[in-house]
Design an enzyme around this catalytic site. Structure first.
Site, PDB file in Angstrom:
ATOM      1  CE  LYS A 183      -1.632   3.080   2.469  1.00  0.00           C
ATOM      2  NZ  LYS A 183      -1.772   4.202   1.518  1.00  0.00           N
ATOM      3  CD  GLU A 258      13.703   4.669   8.529  1.00  0.00           C
ATOM      4  OE1 GLU A 258      14.345   3.981   9.339  1.00  0.00           O
ATOM      5  OE2 GLU A 258      13.878   5.876   8.373  1.00  0.00           O
ATOM      6  CD  GLU A 393      10.100  13.473  10.817  1.00  0.00           C
ATOM      7  OE1 GLU A 393       9.104  12.808  11.136  1.00  0.00           O
ATOM      8  OE2 GLU A 393      11.043  13.029  10.136  1.00  0.00           O
TER       9      GLU A 393
HETATM   10  P1  NDP Z   1       1.967   8.688   7.592  1.00  0.00           P
HETATM   11  O1  NDP Z   1       2.666   7.942   8.652  1.00  0.00           O
HETATM   12  O2  NDP Z   1       0.609   9.184   7.878  1.00  0.00           O
HETATM   13  O3  NDP Z   1       1.870   7.804   6.256  1.00  0.00           O
HETATM   14  C1  NDP Z   1       2.826   6.860   5.832  1.00  0.00           C
HETATM   15  C2  NDP Z   1       2.109   5.683   5.197  1.00  0.00           C
HETATM   16  O4  NDP Z   1       1.268   5.067   6.175  1.00  0.00           O
HETATM   17  C3  NDP Z   1       1.172   6.105   4.061  1.00  0.00           C
HETATM   18  O5  NDP Z   1       1.145   5.085   3.093  1.00  0.00           O
HETATM   19  C4  NDP Z   1      -0.154   6.220   4.762  1.00  0.00           C
HETATM   20  O6  NDP Z   1      -1.240   6.132   3.890  1.00  0.00           O
HETATM   21  C5  NDP Z   1      -0.084   5.035   5.699  1.00  0.00           C
HETATM   22  N1  NDP Z   1      -0.994   5.106   6.836  1.00  0.00           N
HETATM   23  C6  NDP Z   1      -1.530   6.205   7.417  1.00  0.00           C
HETATM   24  N2  NDP Z   1      -2.340   5.851   8.442  1.00  0.00           N
HETATM   25  C7  NDP Z   1      -2.311   4.493   8.510  1.00  0.00           C
HETATM   26  C8  NDP Z   1      -2.941   3.533   9.351  1.00  0.00           C
HETATM   27  N3  NDP Z   1      -3.752   3.892  10.342  1.00  0.00           N
HETATM   28  N4  NDP Z   1      -2.692   2.242   9.139  1.00  0.00           N
HETATM   29  C9  NDP Z   1      -1.856   1.839   8.160  1.00  0.00           C
HETATM   30  N5  NDP Z   1      -1.248   2.703   7.316  1.00  0.00           N
HETATM   31  C10 NDP Z   1      -1.455   4.022   7.496  1.00  0.00           C
HETATM   32  O7  NDP Z   1       2.875   9.848   7.138  1.00  0.00           O
HETATM   33  P2  NDP Z   1       2.508  10.992   6.105  1.00  0.00           P
HETATM   34  O8  NDP Z   1       2.913  10.522   4.800  1.00  0.00           O
HETATM   35  O9  NDP Z   1       1.117  11.489   6.236  1.00  0.00           O
HETATM   36  O10 NDP Z   1       3.441  12.157   6.676  1.00  0.00           O
HETATM   37  C11 NDP Z   1       3.214  12.723   7.934  1.00  0.00           C
HETATM   38  C12 NDP Z   1       4.502  12.820   8.700  1.00  0.00           C
HETATM   39  O11 NDP Z   1       5.190  11.562   8.751  1.00  0.00           O
HETATM   40  C13 NDP Z   1       5.528  13.701   8.048  1.00  0.00           C
HETATM   41  O12 NDP Z   1       5.286  15.031   8.313  1.00  0.00           O
HETATM   42  C14 NDP Z   1       6.789  13.193   8.660  1.00  0.00           C
HETATM   43  O13 NDP Z   1       6.947  13.692   9.954  1.00  0.00           O
HETATM   44  C15 NDP Z   1       6.585  11.727   8.752  1.00  0.00           C
HETATM   45  N6  NDP Z   1       7.173  10.976   7.646  1.00  0.00           N
HETATM   46  C16 NDP Z   1       8.374  10.377   7.836  1.00  0.00           C
HETATM   47  C17 NDP Z   1       8.948   9.685   6.810  1.00  0.00           C
HETATM   48  C18 NDP Z   1      10.245   9.033   6.947  1.00  0.00           C
HETATM   49  O14 NDP Z   1      10.844   8.703   5.923  1.00  0.00           O
HETATM   50  N7  NDP Z   1      10.726   8.800   8.140  1.00  0.00           N
HETATM   51  C19 NDP Z   1       8.308   9.565   5.514  1.00  0.00           C
HETATM   52  C20 NDP Z   1       7.041  10.217   5.417  1.00  0.00           C
HETATM   53  C21 NDP Z   1       6.503  10.871   6.466  1.00  0.00           C
HETATM   54  P3  NDP Z   1      -1.849   7.478   3.240  1.00  0.00           P
HETATM   55  O15 NDP Z   1      -0.870   7.971   2.270  1.00  0.00           O
HETATM   56  O16 NDP Z   1      -3.077   6.999   2.607  1.00  0.00           O
HETATM   57  O17 NDP Z   1      -2.092   8.422   4.371  1.00  0.00           O
END
Ligand code: NDP
Length: 520
Positions: A183, A258, A393
């Site tokens: 996903k 991660e 962050e």
């Molecule tokens: P999220 O943690 O919300 O999303 C990451 C992935 O998890 C996406 O595919 C998301 O789907 C999915 N997801 C969200 N909620 C659920 C759930 N309840 N159960 C299972 N999967 C879920 O991060 P975001 O992309 O929204 O970014 C928000 C913050 O996360 C950023 O501001 C940053 O702080 C951090 N981040 C850190 C990263 C890293 O590399 N360490 C990478 C990206 C974000 P969907 O896209 O549909 O929401």
């Protein structure tokens, strides 16, 4: 795009890809795919829900027996071909990425390159995948250990590295013989499908990799909860990762996390400041500050604080914001409206906490950027380590400068963080450099380098709330996607009872004649 999605794909509505077929989402909903640089609607996604997750897991379960029996070197050949196809289409894929999530072209090419490198590296693992042998404690008995695939694995990935991050999970999962339900993030459906289709074109049988395009709380959560999925590999926010870990624990699943970072670069008073300025700009504002390894804390020795600050502000103000597809753009947009609002909230918070805004701190809407999600590169000075802008962050083009008086203080500030992914230090003193390498408690430490620049043959991951102990990339990534299977081959032709026999063997301390039944 049509090249990637194939003639059967009814663009501009994208669907999930399950068992080699396009599957419309059963929710009946659509979500928009938006170019963050222009606000332009690229298309829609037909939103998958639990029913598609069930279907995808079933497809992956059916494909598992066949895929695990393909010899690992043959699986490696498929990954190798995928690397080759990615290399041939690097430019097109990079453009697609720049359009879909706003990464500037130079970096988008790097993102694709990382996926190429990862698949090429993991292809080689197909011919290694080393287990080990060790002498048995019994005569005429052979003992060895091999890696076994775990079964169906679920991948949940973010938008910030839409090719590289998935490849770090797909590479080890596939080479080890697992099948996958993936996903991807809502914001990058096209790049995700393109990557999956390239793997299929390279020879992956249908059902081995299934892509479910849905929202996190629905499709993502359904994947985590599904009893047919043995491992969940997640990259994203600490908040979501922690929730997934709790759910996975309840269901007895392995979970590879991660998550966030609050990475720091320390600059000592003996540093090469020219080099430090370049490293900081690249680490803080590259990918618009949206890397998990982005530097968002700059811990600067007071003796060079004024000079470094001036130079950084001058250079940050000169960075060119604009169309990610243009060669002279330094900083693209943030990935979404939601991220833009989040970054700005942190500017307001920094001001409210008493930090000094040195540059940036506002959305940028000039010229071609008028309709996109642009934010000026932002630096805060006079920041104390306890402020929220120094601890949380932000995930955008914002860095805070925290003064320090010594190496020891810099290390202390660096380590005093909920996160522990990547740290950098600039110093010309080898003793200081070695102490920092030893005492900085992050998963990655760079000497005379910023916080970003991971290579695929070295382990990647962080300490504390950044992760849960596993590592991506390198051979260590296989640990998350395999089970160790121990095999004993007894060729003695008689019953041997391991410790039962050796415990009572002649001459063993505390045994021999005292053991009931001993006849030796
Ligand atoms: P999220 O943690 O919300 O999303 C990451 C992935 O998890 C996406 O595919 C998301 O789907 C999915 N997801 C969200 N909620 C659920 C759930 N309840 N159960 C299972 N999967 C879920 O991060 P975001 O992309 O929204 O970014 C928000 C913050 O996360 C950023 O501001 C940053 O702080 C951090 N981040 C850190 C990263 C890293 O590399 N360490 C990478 C990206 C974000 P969907 O896209 O549909 O929401």
């Amino acid at each position: 795009m049509a090249d990637y999605l194939g003639p059967a794909m009814p663009e501009p509505v994208l669907s999930s890809y399950i068992a080699g077929r396009w599957v419309e989402g059963s929710t009946g909903e659509l979500y928009p795919d938006i170019n963050p640089a222009t606000g332009e609607l690229l298309g829609h996604v037909s939103v998958a829900g639990g029913a598609e997750v069930d279907q995808a897991v079933e497809a992956a379960q059916e494909a598992f027996a066949g895929w695990r029996s393909v010899p690992a070197p043959r699986r490696g050949e498929i990954l190798s071909r995928a690397a080759q196809l990615l290399a041939e289409r690097k430019e097109a894929l990079a453009r697609l990425m720049a359009e879909e999530m706003g990464k500037v072209l130079l970096e988008a090419r790097g993102d694709v390159q990382e996926a190429i490198d990862e698949f090429a590296y993991m292809a080689g693992e197909g011919r290694r995948m080393f287990g080990f042998t060790t002498p048995s404690e019994m005569p005429d008995k052979f003992a060895c250990c091999v890696r076994d695939p775990v079964g169906v694995v679920g991948l949940i990935t973010p938008w910030n590295f839409p090719a590289a991050v998935p490849s770090w999970k797909l590479g080890p999962a596939l080479i080890a013989g697992n099948t996958v339900v993936w996903k991807p993030a809502e914001d990058t459906p096209r790049v995700s499908l393109a990557l999956a289709l390239i793997l299929e074109e390279a020879g992956l049988p249908p059902g081995v990799l299934n892509v479910v395009l849905g929202t996190g709380p629905r499709a993502g959560a359904a994947l985590v909860e599904h009893p047919g999925v043995r491992v969940i590999a997640f990259t994203g926010s600490t908040e979501t990762g922690t929730r997934i870990a709790a759910e996975a624990a309840r269901r007895g699943k392995r979970v590879l996390l991660e998550m966030g970072g609050k990475n720091a670069i320390a600059v000592m008073d003996d540093a090469d400041l020219d080099l430090a300025v370049e490293g900081i700009l690249w680490s803080a504002f590259g990918t618009t500050g949206q890397r998990c390894t982005s530097a968002s804390r700059l811990i600067v020795h007071r003796r060079v604080l004024e000079e470094l600050t001036e130079r950084l502000v001058e250079r940050a103000q000169k960075l060119r914001l604009g169309n990610p597809l243009a060669d002279d753009t330094d900083v693209g947009p943030v990935a979404s409206r939601r991220q833009l609002d989040r970054v700005h909230r942190y500017t307001e918070l920094g001001l409210a906490e008493g930090a000094r805004l040195l540059c940036g701190g506002e959305m940028y809407r000039e010229g071609e950027c008028a309709r996109g999600f642009f934010y000026r590169p932002t630096l805060f000075g006079d920041v104390r380590p306890g402020m929220r802008v120094a601890r949380e962050e932000i995930f955008g083009p914002t860095a805070v400068i925290v003064p320090c008086d010594s190496l020891e203080e810099a290390i202390r500030i660096n380590n005093d963080s909920a996160y522990g992914l990547s740290s950098g230090i600039y110093t010309r003193d080898v003793n200081r450099a070695m102490r920092a390498a030893r005492d900085m408690t992050s998963g990655i430490v760079y000497i005379n380098h910023g916080t970003t620049g991971a290579e695929v043959h070295l382990p990647f991951g962080g300490t504390r709330s950044t992760g849960n102990g596993h590592r991506e990339a390198a051979v260590q990534a296989l640990d998350g996607f395999t089970e160790w299977k121990t095999i004993y081959v007894d060729y003695s032709g008689r019953l041997q009872r391991a410790q039962i026999d050796t415990a009572s063997a002649p001459g063993r301390p505390g045994t021999s004649r005292d053991v009931p039944g001993y006849t030796g």
